[in-house]
Design an enzyme around this catalytic site. Structure first.
Site, PDB file in Angstrom:
ATOM      1  NE  ARG A 199       3.252 -14.486  11.339  1.00 16.88           N
ATOM      2  CZ  ARG A 199       3.377 -15.685  11.915  1.00 16.88           C
ATOM      3  NH1 ARG A 199       3.621 -16.755  11.214  1.00 16.88           N
ATOM      4  NH2 ARG A 199       3.258 -15.788  13.220  1.00 16.88           N
TER       5      ARG A 199
ATOM      6  CG  HIS B  21      -3.052  -4.622  12.263  1.00 13.90           C
ATOM      7  ND1 HIS B  21      -4.098  -5.442  11.882  1.00 13.90           N
ATOM      8  CD2 HIS B  21      -2.507  -5.207  13.341  1.00 13.90           C
ATOM      9  CE1 HIS B  21      -4.174  -6.461  12.723  1.00 13.90           C
ATOM     10  NE2 HIS B  21      -3.208  -6.353  13.613  1.00 13.90           N
TER      11      HIS B  21
HETATM   12 ZN    ZN Z   1      -3.075  -7.410  15.457  1.00 14.78          ZN
END
Ligand code: ZN
Length: 317
Positions: A195, A175
């Site tokens: 990440r 997301h």
């Molecule tokens: Zn998040």
């Protein structure tokens, strides 16, 4: 006033981010540290940003210390940390494409931390804006391939959004919040983020750390969309929308126009005023206020023209 009947107003904590902006000042009138302020931790007992109480008996104390020493305010529920974290996010620029682990993965690989299920209420966004939720890889192998080949456009799945939309983001879901979006995020009290891609940006001259292996570990394949099904109650003076009720939290939106009494049965109730002004039991409240009703508080009356997000945990936890 008895402490159990006091509303706990909170002083938010602000976090600067390379993608942050200044809308927390221009639209919410908060005193922010800079024009790159990405997050307002509105209700937080996290070690990286512990809100203090603004008023009353516990003025100046942190939410984490109330959780530790006055569990009666939270319905005497168990747990070694306050379960939720509520933020307002101002994304002037795109956030990194990321994924969170679930509880069992985080416990094993992140020193006993909690995983992170989160949800987003869209406060504002640009016209024709999209968020990134999910991916298009059919299995882990294809996922690995697309990541190795940096085929981000093929991999990521974009979802059109508008103001007032709501999304539940389960652990293992790729997301990202995109530029121009203001979001109220309710999440498990965790800061564990992997990440996957950061648009090759530099922060102080160096790229921010990526967590490719852990991301691939936790990303669920294939992505399965779950449509949030909200339940709406419309009465003369209010509209209540039950946005989500999951293992970790419930989130409702209440719009009041007039004078309306409500009952709270949860161990405590977090309230974030999104818009308008009015009162709660004759105490003035306005856009940008965040507070907690203790478990023993019981019924409350909202008066005025107000949009409020209410959240908490179920008593059965
Ligand atoms: Zn998040």
């Amino acid at each position: 006033m008895m402490a159990e009947k006091e509303i706990l107003f909170l002083n938010p904590v602000f976090v600067e981010m390379i993608w942050g902006g200044n809308r927390l000042a221009s639209e919410y009138h908060y005193d922010i540290p800079s024009d790159k302020t990405g997050e307002c931790w509105a209700v937080s007992a996290h070690t990286k940003g512990d809100c203090t109480i603004k008023n009353g008996t516990y003025k100046g104390e942190t939410l984490s210390s109330l959780w530790k020493n006055h569990r009666e305010l939270f319905g005497d529920i168990s747990g070694d940390r306050f379960p939720l974290l509520v933020k307002i996010i101002d994304a002037k620029d795109d956030l990194s494409i990321q994924v969170h682990p679930d509880d069992s993965y985080a416990k094993k690989y992140e020193n006993g931390s909690l995983g992170k299920t989160e949800c987003w209420y869209i406060l504002d966004c640009n016209e024709n804006a999209n968020l990134i939720i999910g991916h298009n890889a059919k299995d882990k192998e294809e996922l690995q391939q697309m990541i190795n080949n940096k085929e981000w456009d093929r991999l990521i799945r974009k979802v059109p959004i508008k103001k007032g939309d709501f999304f539940q983001i389960e652990p293992g879901t790729i997301h990202a919040i995109t530029a121009g979006t203001l979001i109220l995020e309710t999440q498990q009290n965790s800061d564990i983020t992997y990440r996957l891609y950061d648009y090759d940006r530099l922060s102080n001259g160096v790229p921010r750390e990526l967590h490719i292996e852990k991301s691939i570990d936790v990303i669920k394949t294939p992505f399965e969309e779950k449509k949030a099904e909200s339940k709406i109650t419309k009465e003369r003076n209010y509209i209540k929308e039950e946005l989500v009720n999951c293992e970790y939290y419930f989130v409702d939106k209440i719009d009041v126009d007039g004078n309306q009494s409500f009952h709270n049965a949860a161990p405590f109730l977090i309230m974030n005023v999104l818009d308008g002004e009015g009162t709660i039991d004759d105490i003035s409240i306005k856009k940008g206020d965040h507070f907690i009703l203790p478990g023993s508080y019981g019924d409350y009356i909202l008066k005025g023209k107000l949009s409020v997000i209410c959240s908490g945990v179920s008593r059965t936890l």
